[in-house]
Structures are given as C-alpha cells and as structure tokens.
Enzyme design. Structure first.
Site, mmCIF file in Angstrom:
data_model
loop_
_atom_site.group_PDB
_atom_site.id
_atom_site.type_symbol
_atom_site.label_atom_id
_atom_site.label_comp_id
_atom_site.label_asym_id
_atom_site.label_seq_id
_atom_site.Cartn_x
_atom_site.Cartn_y
_atom_site.Cartn_z
ATOM 1 N N LYS A 206 -17.396 25.749 -23.073
ATOM 2 C CA LYS A 206 -16.519 24.593 -22.890
ATOM 3 C C LYS A 206 -17.081 23.374 -23.616
ATOM 4 O O LYS A 206 -16.377 22.698 -24.365
ATOM 5 C CB LYS A 206 -16.327 24.290 -21.404
ATOM 6 C CG LYS A 206 -15.392 23.122 -21.140
ATOM 7 C CD LYS A 206 -15.261 22.806 -19.651
ATOM 8 C CE LYS A 206 -14.480 23.855 -18.922
ATOM 9 N NZ LYS A 206 -14.183 23.473 -17.520
ATOM 10 N N GLU A 212 -27.899 29.091 -23.488
ATOM 11 C CA GLU A 212 -27.957 30.511 -23.816
ATOM 12 C C GLU A 212 -26.914 30.877 -24.877
ATOM 13 O O GLU A 212 -27.206 31.607 -25.831
ATOM 14 C CB GLU A 212 -27.726 31.359 -22.557
ATOM 15 C CG GLU A 212 -28.751 31.148 -21.452
ATOM 16 C CD GLU A 212 -28.302 30.114 -20.428
ATOM 17 O OE1 GLU A 212 -28.738 30.212 -19.275
ATOM 18 O OE2 GLU A 212 -27.516 29.207 -20.784
ATOM 19 N N GLY A 267 -15.125 28.046 -14.654
ATOM 20 C CA GLY A 267 -15.602 29.126 -15.496
ATOM 21 C C GLY A 267 -15.316 30.503 -14.942
ATOM 22 O O GLY A 267 -14.863 31.400 -15.651
ATOM 23 N N ARG A 268 -15.563 30.704 -13.644
ATOM 24 C CA ARG A 268 -15.381 32.032 -13.075
ATOM 25 C C ARG A 268 -13.918 32.353 -12.783
ATOM 26 O O ARG A 268 -13.595 33.440 -12.306
ATOM 27 C CB ARG A 268 -16.229 32.175 -11.806
ATOM 28 C CG ARG A 268 -15.979 31.124 -10.741
ATOM 29 C CD ARG A 268 -17.087 31.173 -9.689
ATOM 30 N NE ARG A 268 -16.988 30.115 -8.698
ATOM 31 C CZ ARG A 268 -17.440 28.880 -8.871
ATOM 32 N NH1 ARG A 268 -18.014 28.554 -10.030
ATOM 33 N NH2 ARG A 268 -17.331 27.980 -7.916
ATOM 34 N N GLU A 353 -20.913 32.557 -6.308
ATOM 35 C CA GLU A 353 -21.006 31.214 -6.875
ATOM 36 C C GLU A 353 -20.008 30.290 -6.213
ATOM 37 O O GLU A 353 -20.220 29.067 -6.167
ATOM 38 C CB GLU A 353 -20.763 31.270 -8.383
ATOM 39 C CG GLU A 353 -21.271 30.037 -9.134
ATOM 40 C CD GLU A 353 -21.309 30.231 -10.636
ATOM 41 O OE1 GLU A 353 -22.372 30.656 -11.148
ATOM 42 O OE2 GLU A 353 -20.296 29.970 -11.296
ATOM 43 N N HIS A 384 -24.626 58.762 -4.354
ATOM 44 C CA HIS A 384 -25.943 59.371 -4.547
ATOM 45 C C HIS A 384 -27.028 58.326 -4.787
ATOM 46 O O HIS A 384 -28.110 58.658 -5.277
ATOM 47 C CB HIS A 384 -25.883 60.367 -5.704
ATOM 48 C CG HIS A 384 -24.976 61.522 -5.430
ATOM 49 N ND1 HIS A 384 -25.410 62.685 -4.833
ATOM 50 C CD2 HIS A 384 -23.640 61.675 -5.636
ATOM 51 C CE1 HIS A 384 -24.390 63.521 -4.703
ATOM 52 N NE2 HIS A 384 -23.304 62.931 -5.175
ATOM 53 N N LYS A 512 -31.704 25.426 -14.580
ATOM 54 C CA LYS A 512 -31.468 25.019 -15.965
ATOM 55 C C LYS A 512 -32.309 23.796 -16.328
ATOM 56 O O LYS A 512 -32.910 23.727 -17.401
ATOM 57 C CB LYS A 512 -29.990 24.687 -16.174
ATOM 58 C CG LYS A 512 -29.049 25.885 -16.179
ATOM 59 C CD LYS A 512 -27.632 25.416 -16.458
ATOM 60 C CE LYS A 512 -26.656 26.564 -16.541
ATOM 61 N NZ LYS A 512 -25.279 26.104 -16.828
#
Length: 549
Positions: A206, A212, A267-268, A353, A384, A512
């Site tokens: 954005k 990152e 964002g999510r 979040e 399993h 951060k």
C-alpha cells in the site's frame, strides 16, 4: 456499555457450562431424531451442520441474546454505512464494497466509493486479459509465462490461498508464484527456474515502503535488469498495487500500471481489491468476479438473515461458547481438499490479527478470553499428525471440517475415501468410544482378560468433542468467495461481542520498530547502547558469524 461478561445472558451461559458434564451429544441425538436437520443451515452454496456441538436449545437461545446485548446488528449497519468502526485509526471498514454486485450503496464521508471500485476492476480486467492473451509483451518482445507476486501478510496470504484453491481453473501457460518471506531463500528458489524475458512481477504494498516487500522487490529488480541489460525493462516487467505513486515511479514502474486501493481496505481483507490481481491473472477476470459474487451473496445473507438462520452468526456464537465457556484455547480448521491447504494459514491471519486483542475498543483491559489460536492442515494428512490430541488429549479443540462433495480431480475411489474419512472423524469426535464398547471389541478379538485390562484405558475415546461440518458442492470461485466471506463475518461478530476493534493490528508494530533499530546496530555497533543482555549477546553472535565467512 458494560462488559459483555456482566450481561445476564453471559452469566446464564456460565451456569450452563458448569453443568456441561451432564450433557452428552450421543444422548442429545438419541432423544431428538431431528437434531441434525434443526441444527443446520444452507446459504450461498454452503451447508453448515452444527449439530455436533455441545449445545441444546436453551444454550443456543442464550448465545443469541449476546448478539442483542452487544448490538451486533447496529455495528453491522455502521460498517455498511461507512462509519469509522476501526476507531483507533479512524477508518471505515468496507471490504464488502469491493465485491458489491448489486445496487447497495457504500459511502465514506458521504462519497460513493463504487465508481472507484468499478474503475479498478475495469483496469484489472484490461490488464489481466492482455497478459493472459499474450498481448502484453516483455522488454524483449515475448509474452509472459510466469507471474511473481511479491507482498507480505494480507498482500500475499489471501491471493496465494485463492490461487492454490482454484488451481483447477488455471492454465499451465501462465504460472503464478508468491514471494513473501524476506529470507532470501524463497526469492532465490522462485527465480532460479524462471526466464526474466517472460516473467512479470506484481509488487503489492500500500505505502510502497514495507521493508520485507521492498527488499524482495529490489532484489527482483536487480535480477531482471542484470538479465535483460536495460533499466527500461522494469516498465514492462513490473506493475504495482499501491497508493504511493511517487515511490512506484521512483522504482521504475509506469504509474499507468499502478493499481489503487483505499485506506478503508484492511490488508487481511484485501484480496477482493487490486491485491487480488494475481488471482485475476491466474484464473481470469471472469472467475475473479465469480469469486466476488460468491462473497457478495454471503454479505447479503449476513445482512438479512435472522440470528437463528444466519450462518456467520451461528459459527461466531458457537466459537464463543467453546472458547469462553468450555475453555477451548484453539480452533482447528481441517479442509478435506488438498488445494485448500492454505485456508488454515489464511484464517490464522484473518482471525488472530483481528481478534488477538487484550483491550476493548475503548481501551479497557479484558478479563475474558478473546481470539483463539487458529490452526490446521488438510485431511487426511491431519489424521496422521495431530488428531490423536483432538480425540484423546486433555485439551478441547473445536474443529471445522470443510468438505467439497465433488472433486475437480476424480480418480478411482479417492474422493469417496476422502469423504468417508472426513465424516468418520466428525462422527468419532462426537460419539467417542465407551469403555464397555472398547472392552467388547477387545474380547471379540480374542484377547486375554489381563491384556484387555491393560489395554482398555488406551482404547477409550471420551467423545463430546465439538465440530462443525461445512459442505460445498465443489470448490468453485463462487463457493470459495462465499466461504471466505463467511469466516470474515464470523470474525466480525466475535469481535463485536468481545468489544474489540477487529480492524487494527498494533501488535505487529513493535517487532518492526525493534528490527529497524537492530539493523542500525548491525551497521554501527555503537548504536547498540541500551540493548538488554540477551539481545546484545545474540547480536554479537550474528556479527561474529558474518565475519567468519
């Protein structure tokens, strides 16, 4: 408003939970032959069977009272009206506008947002069709064969999950890859099999300053320029999903190929926006719009359906019952579909979040449980690995089973066995196996009495373990859109009941900030004054490791 745990409904639920040991799901099914029919609901191509929860009609009624007490309907109306329900950032929350297929108005500050939304969708259509048709050519005049989406968090998890879920709709002529981790291994391993002349990068940030994402983007840029020998190549091999035109242009991307979104898109919750460009590239814009349509249908169901028939509200309230009153600290999501393998990972961010908060939206400390730990893995692999704990462990783990009734990959009796395993796990969690049943099995197998006595405690399954079964006819774009929106609204309802601001995420900030300071220390050891002893020692170990190469 008083805390929700002081409400009469909450206190009544606490009383019911104290005597929950007397409630047996086996007995509830035996006494009510219509239980499964009554405790199921259909909406938007999804069938929810919630009958295998440790609830009765009275518990469900009291849970429904929490909806009224918390004014969930009022908060839902404020969200759709464009009010700033993200109160710590003073932002509207309008991801529903991104997939609006009808004439419902969505406004922020009195301004209609739909013209902007439709404009970006049109831009996405034109670009994705150009790339998919081969009309978009790279710097050397070749069409694209690979797309690399570079983002992190909501800018990556949602599109990656959807692209994987809809693999049956993709063409091998255009492969889509995702890079999110700043660990250089991921980008290096992704690029090593690609040809720069036929690779398109989508940089999703954005602000176009995310550490990152920009680190990976700059490395990809250098790889592209080195391979193609010309800075001008960036304009044909990179596009951006961002709001920062200046930084995008400085990177070398043509701002005509910048796709916008808005600060009222979290964002999510952003895969429905231009962040979903990799989805449109992977499956085509028509199917991306089918994804939007499925989510829109669930939006309308959530807005219109009464509590007792409202699928997101039902899931939310059952989660609150299991977490706040039965003590479940986590929630498993098990998709019986290999292409949905990243659904649990996606829901981890969406849920944890959003509702991993310790204070109310008014800043008051909370003394009751909020968001659970969300986790999972596809069946039958999950059976399993960790199902031992779910069946016979000391922790209560409510489980959502997600099951498509038809496979995109019909091979022999594979899908019949997959379905049988899913239904059997749900059944086993509910009914368990009593000591008498286990003993009868061991005796019937010819086992000696002393061996039966020794093995018997290990063969007992307590049962009464809650689960929901979410059935889809098939994983289509529309069904997937509805499923994702279902969980989004579940998270919203739980956040409102718990009194949270589900749309900020300050918990990701501190790490951060400290990482930025440590990078300064790596470059200048004198900047490390004031570090705690542990961190200082670890920084020194890192510095020595670098010097010993």
């Amino acid at each position: 408003m008083n805390p929700i745990n002081q409400s009469p409904a909450w206190r009544k639920l606490q009383q019911r939970a104290e005597g929950i040991g007397k409630l047996s799901m086996r007995q509830l099914f035996a006494e009510d032959v219509s239980r499964a029919e009554r405790m199921s609901v259909d909406a938007c191509g999804i069938h929810l069977d919630y009958s295998k929860n440790l609830v009765d009609d009275d518990i469900l009624q009291q849970l429904g009272m929490l909806i009224e007490t918390a004014d969930v309907g009022g908060w839902r109306d404020r969200m759709t009206a464009g009010d700033a329900i993200n109160n710590t950032e003073q932002r509207a929350v309008l991801h529903m506008a991104l997939r609006n297929r009808g004439d419902r108005p969505y406004r922020v500050g009195g301004d209609d947002v739909m013209p902007g939304v439709l404009g970006v969708l049109a831009q996405m259509r034109a670009f994705s069709e150009a790339v998919r048709s081969g009309a978009w050519l790279g710097h050397g005049g070749k069409p694209m064969t690979d797309v690399v989406s570079i983002g992190i968090g909501g800018s990556s998890l949602g599109p990656m999950m959807v692209c994987e879920a809809l693999q049956a709709y993709q063409s091998p002529a255009l492969r889509v890859h995702f890079v999110s981790n700043v660990d250089g291994a991921q980008l290096t391993q992704t690029l090593q099999s690609l040809d720069a002349e036929t690779t398109l990068f989508v940089i999703a940030s954005k602000t176009f300053t995310t550490q990152e994402t920009l680190t990976n983007a700059r490395t990809a840029r250098a790889w592209c320029v080195d391979a193609l020998g010309d800075e001008a190549a960036i304009a044909r091999h990179f596009v951006a999903v961002s709001t920062n035109a200046d930084e995008v242009a400085a990177f070398g991307i043509d701002t005509d190929n910048m796709f916008a979104f808005w600060d009222w898109v979290g964002g999510r919750y952003s895969l429905w926006s231009a962040i979903g460009l990799p989805i449109a590239l992977a499956v085509g814009m028509e199917r991306f719009e089918q994804l939007l349509a499925g989510a829109h249908a669930m939006d309308e169901h959530f807005i219109a359906a009464p509590t007792e028939a409202n699928m997101p509200m039902i899931l939310a309230l059952l989660g609150i019952w299991n977490s706040n009153f039965l003590g479940a600290g986590s929630h498993a999501v098990i998709p019986y579909d290999q292409n949905l393998r990243n659904l649990p990972t996606y829901l981890q961010q969406a849920d944890m979040e959003s509702n991993g908060k310790r204070v109310t939206r008014d800043g008051m400390a909370i003394d009751y449980a909020t968001g659970p730990v969300v986790w999972g893995q596809p069946g039958t692999d999950a059976q399993h690995s960790f199902f031992q704990l779910i069946h016979q462990g000391t922790r209560l783990v409510p489980t959502d089973f997600v099951l498509p009734l038809r496979s995109h990959y019909p091979v022999g009796d594979h899908h019949a066995k997959l379905v049988a395993n899913c239904l059997a796990q749900s059944q086993a969690l509910m009914q368990g196996k009593t000591a008498a049943e286990a003993e009868a099995e061991l005796v019937a197998a010819g086992m000696a009495p002393e061996a039966v006595a020794r093995l018997l405690p290990h063969k007992v399954f307590p049962g009464n373990r809650p689960s929901n079964l979410l059935l889809l006819e098939q994983v289509t774009p529309a069904a997937l859109g509805a499923l994702i929106a279902l969980y989004e609204h579940k998270i919203f309802v739980q956040g409102i009941v718990w009194g949270l601001d589900s749309y900020d995420q300050w918990g990701v900030e501190l790490g951060k900030q400290l990482a930025g300071k440590l990078l300064q220390v790596f470059a200048d050891p004198s900047a490390g004054a004031g570090l705690d002893g542990s961190t200082a020692a670890l920084v020194e170990r890192y510095r020595r490791a670098g010097s010993e190469k």
